[in-house]
Motif scaffolding. Sequence first.
Motif, PDB file in Angstrom:
ATOM      1  N   ALA A 125       0.830  -1.207   0.000  1.00 41.26           N
ATOM      2  CA  ALA A 125       0.000   0.000   0.000  1.00 41.26           C
ATOM      3  C   ALA A 125       0.867   1.260   0.000  1.00 41.26           C
ATOM      4  CB  ALA A 125      -0.925  -0.005   1.217  1.00 41.26           C
ATOM      5  N   TYR A 126       1.916   1.270   0.810  1.00 38.99           N
ATOM      6  CA  TYR A 126       2.784   2.442   0.884  1.00 38.99           C
ATOM      7  C   TYR A 126       3.542   2.659  -0.426  1.00 38.99           C
ATOM      8  CZ  TYR A 126       2.194   3.976   5.694  1.00 38.99           C
ATOM      9  OH  TYR A 126       1.681   4.508   6.839  1.00 38.99           O
ATOM     10  N   ARG A 127       3.969   1.585  -1.045  1.00 38.23           N
ATOM     11  CA  ARG A 127       4.673   1.738  -2.324  1.00 38.23           C
ATOM     12  C   ARG A 127       3.748   2.270  -3.415  1.00 38.23           C
ATOM     13  NH1 ARG A 127       8.538  -3.727  -2.370  1.00 38.23           N
ATOM     14  NH2 ARG A 127      10.464  -2.654  -1.725  1.00 38.23           N
ATOM     15  N   GLN A 128       2.496   1.861  -3.409  1.00 39.88           N
ATOM     16  CA  GLN A 128       1.547   2.369  -4.398  1.00 39.88           C
ATOM     17  C   GLN A 128       1.335   3.866  -4.237  1.00 39.88           C
ATOM     18  OE1 GLN A 128      -1.903  -0.097  -3.780  1.00 39.88           O
ATOM     19  NE2 GLN A 128      -1.244  -1.654  -5.243  1.00 39.88           N
ATOM     20  N   VAL A 129       1.169   4.296  -3.000  1.00 40.65           N
ATOM     21  CA  VAL A 129       0.987   5.730  -2.756  1.00 40.65           C
ATOM     22  C   VAL A 129       2.258   6.487  -3.072  1.00 40.65           C
ATOM     23  CG1 VAL A 129       0.464   7.464  -0.999  1.00 40.65           C
ATOM     24  CG2 VAL A 129      -0.787   5.311  -1.016  1.00 40.65           C
ATOM     25  N   ARG A 130       3.395   5.924  -2.736  1.00 39.14           N
ATOM     26  CA  ARG A 130       4.672   6.579  -3.016  1.00 39.14           C
ATOM     27  C   ARG A 130       4.871   6.769  -4.517  1.00 39.14           C
ATOM     28  NH1 ARG A 130       9.845   7.628  -5.109  1.00 39.14           N
ATOM     29  NH2 ARG A 130      11.258   8.226  -3.416  1.00 39.14           N
ATOM     30  N   SER A 131       4.504   5.771  -5.302  1.00 41.45           N
ATOM     31  CA  SER A 131       4.603   5.876  -6.756  1.00 41.45           C
ATOM     32  C   SER A 131       3.699   6.975  -7.291  1.00 41.45           C
ATOM     33  CB  SER A 131       4.243   4.528  -7.396  1.00 41.45           C
ATOM     34  OG  SER A 131       4.248   4.615  -8.799  1.00 41.45           O
ATOM     35  N   SER A 132       2.505   7.072  -6.735  1.00 40.82           N
ATOM     36  CA  SER A 132       1.575   8.110  -7.165  1.00 40.82           C
ATOM     37  C   SER A 132       2.104   9.505  -6.818  1.00 40.82           C
ATOM     38  CB  SER A 132       0.213   7.893  -6.501  1.00 40.82           C
ATOM     39  OG  SER A 132      -0.676   8.936  -6.810  1.00 40.82           O
ATOM     40  N   VAL A 133       2.671   9.643  -5.620  1.00 42.10           N
ATOM     41  CA  VAL A 133       3.223  10.936  -5.201  1.00 42.10           C
ATOM     42  C   VAL A 133       4.389  11.330  -6.097  1.00 42.10           C
ATOM     43  CG1 VAL A 133       4.418  12.135  -3.327  1.00 42.10           C
ATOM     44  CG2 VAL A 133       2.451  10.684  -2.820  1.00 42.10           C
ATOM     45  N   GLN A 134       5.249  10.375  -6.435  1.00 41.95           N
ATOM     46  CA  GLN A 134       6.385  10.661  -7.309  1.00 41.95           C
ATOM     47  C   GLN A 134       5.910  11.112  -8.685  1.00 41.95           C
ATOM     48  OE1 GLN A 134       9.583  10.787  -6.462  1.00 41.95           O
ATOM     49  NE2 GLN A 134      10.087  11.461  -8.552  1.00 41.95           N
ATOM     50  N   THR A 135       4.846  10.493  -9.191  1.00 47.80           N
ATOM     51  CA  THR A 135       4.282  10.914 -10.475  1.00 47.80           C
ATOM     52  C   THR A 135       3.774  12.345 -10.396  1.00 47.80           C
ATOM     53  OG1 THR A 135       3.648   8.630 -10.971  1.00 47.80           O
ATOM     54  CG2 THR A 135       2.542  10.377 -12.224  1.00 47.80           C
ATOM     55  N   ASP A 136       3.104  12.686  -9.290  1.00 48.65           N
ATOM     56  CA  ASP A 136       2.626  14.056  -9.095  1.00 48.65           C
ATOM     57  C   ASP A 136       3.779  15.057  -9.088  1.00 48.65           C
ATOM     58  OD1 ASP A 136       0.057  13.124  -8.944  1.00 48.65           O
ATOM     59  OD2 ASP A 136      -0.050  13.179  -6.757  1.00 48.65           O
ATOM     60  N   LEU A 137       4.852  14.696  -8.399  1.00 52.11           N
ATOM     61  CA  LEU A 137       5.998  15.598  -8.312  1.00 52.11           C
ATOM     62  C   LEU A 137       6.643  15.821  -9.677  1.00 52.11           C
ATOM     63  CD1 LEU A 137       7.659  14.396  -4.983  1.00 52.11           C
ATOM     64  CD2 LEU A 137       6.681  16.656  -5.435  1.00 52.11           C
ATOM     65  N   GLU A 138       6.759  14.767 -10.450  1.00 50.41           N
ATOM     66  CA  GLU A 138       7.333  14.899 -11.791  1.00 50.41           C
ATOM     67  C   GLU A 138       6.456  15.788 -12.675  1.00 50.41           C
ATOM     68  OE1 GLU A 138       7.764  10.921 -13.119  1.00 50.41           O
ATOM     69  OE2 GLU A 138       9.472  10.466 -11.807  1.00 50.41           O
ATOM     70  N   ARG A 139       5.147  15.639 -12.529  1.00 48.76           N
ATOM     71  CA  ARG A 139       4.237  16.496 -13.301  1.00 48.76           C
ATOM     72  C   ARG A 139       4.353  17.947 -12.852  1.00 48.76           C
ATOM     73  NH1 ARG A 139      -0.177  18.576 -11.802  1.00 48.76           N
ATOM     74  NH2 ARG A 139      -0.288  17.213  -9.975  1.00 48.76           N
TER      75      ARG A 139
END
Length: 544
Positions: free
Chosen positions: A88-102
């Motif tokens: 669960a934490y890795r899924q959210v972390r991946s989503s946050v990283q995508t947001d930051l890149e955007r």
Amino acid sequence: MANDQKIQQQQRYRLVLIILTAIVTFLISVELISSWSQPKAQSQLNLYQSDLLLQASEWQPVVEDEAPTQTLSNPLLEADPVAAALKAYRQVRSSVQTDLERMEKTASSDDATAMAQQQNRSQFRDNLDLRIGLLLAQSDQVEDAIATWSPLTTSQTTVSNDSAAASSLMGLWSDPPQLLPNAQQSIQSQLSGWFEDQALERLFTLSQRQDDLTTLQIDQQITASNALVRVVTINGLTLVGNGVGVIILLFWLIRSWRQRTWASSSTPSPHPLQDFQTPPADVDVEPTAEASTIDESKVYLAQTSLANSVLWPPDLIWQVMVLWFIAFFAVSLSIPVLIYVLGIKPTALGARPQAYLAFSNYAILVVVGLSILIWSLKGFLSTPFKWFRIRWQGNWLVWGMSGYFAALPLVILIALLNQKILGDQGGGNPLLELIIQSHDPVTAGLLFIMVAVLAPVFEEILFRGFFLTSLTRYLPMWGAIGISGIVFAIAHLNLADILPLSVLGCVLGFVYSRSRNLLSSMLLHSLWNSGSFLSLLILGSSAR
């Protein structure tokens, strides 16, 4: 001449409605598109749920002979809570990283708000890395854990508190261990719950602080016991509720099939939905053009169908809904503007001031919305609110309760499908985080009144009492239920909520159309919001 003037007035009236509709459509589209870039609230809730499961999994039964015991095994808990939490934490972390890149691609260096949002997301990502590293360490993946913490100690974008906590954690799990002077303070400042307990247990064990370790383990068992009660409460009630809901849905389907079978073997009705729309005990009363001369209470009590109580043209339905959306955006934007002018930062406010703002905002919306309804219907009804079907007699309690249980499996199933489609994007209700943070009775009480009383009463009056009922004059019942449910979902302005809330809106419409009483859908709506509210409070307790 008079007819020409009337036609011109009608044309100008419709032109204004078209313009307002275009504005509303634009504003709704902007909100929905912007919600796509926001993290789904459900992702954050999954983290709270994972934290609660981690705490509950640490519970151990008391054994008289003090023999070693194994970690609790419970069918209501995950088979491997640590592995589930890590996922669960890795899924959210991946989503946050995508947001930051955007954000890095689109944000301007002159945009202070965008830069602040980017910084907040970056800090959130770093805190996730602290926790992911701990989960890896507890899974005996120490090298991966250190590799996760290491960038936090050298990155220039990491805040000092996260960097200090990462250094302390790396020291605790290094070989040989390295105990930093301020390790306990840095851990307690950046971690909470199960994560804080695991790090402190490692620290106290390595530093041979037996008294502190014993106290920590006692506190940990108390916390784990409380967490277990919360997990069993949430999961147990969910399982029971879904089971009851499936039974009710099957009962409704069998009953509908039997009614259709009976109807097909008897005299055919003039309308395919007549049995669905018309209670057999009602008396036929057709509205006339002289609506103002009709005793409205008799019309209300003696309708053959919802459609026959509608005395206004489609334009008035259009008018009410457009004006309400305009008022919604006006009120929702005016309060933040006022706060900005006063120099107040909402994010700097505590939970209670934010609750006051949210409650005031919604109370104003209720007053404005009811005023729009009264003003719009006054030309057709001398006492508009007598027209709304709110009666204390009848079986509204049974319909409201059964509708709530029937909605549970349907909405959960659609929510799971929605998760597959949207992933971790789509936004969510901003009240969710505020409810989770409402740790004092005043804040919790205000928010509960708002979501469990004000929202069900007003939204059912607007979407079911007025909108759905009005649509039945011009559409089949199922069409009216479907459209009112979709508009109800869109009004929440989050892509992630559209599918689940559309289903909930349809169940609300079905219950209202069958019971012919707004109290049934109000009860269903209140039960739904109350259940969600209490679940959020329970989940929020894991973050304390």
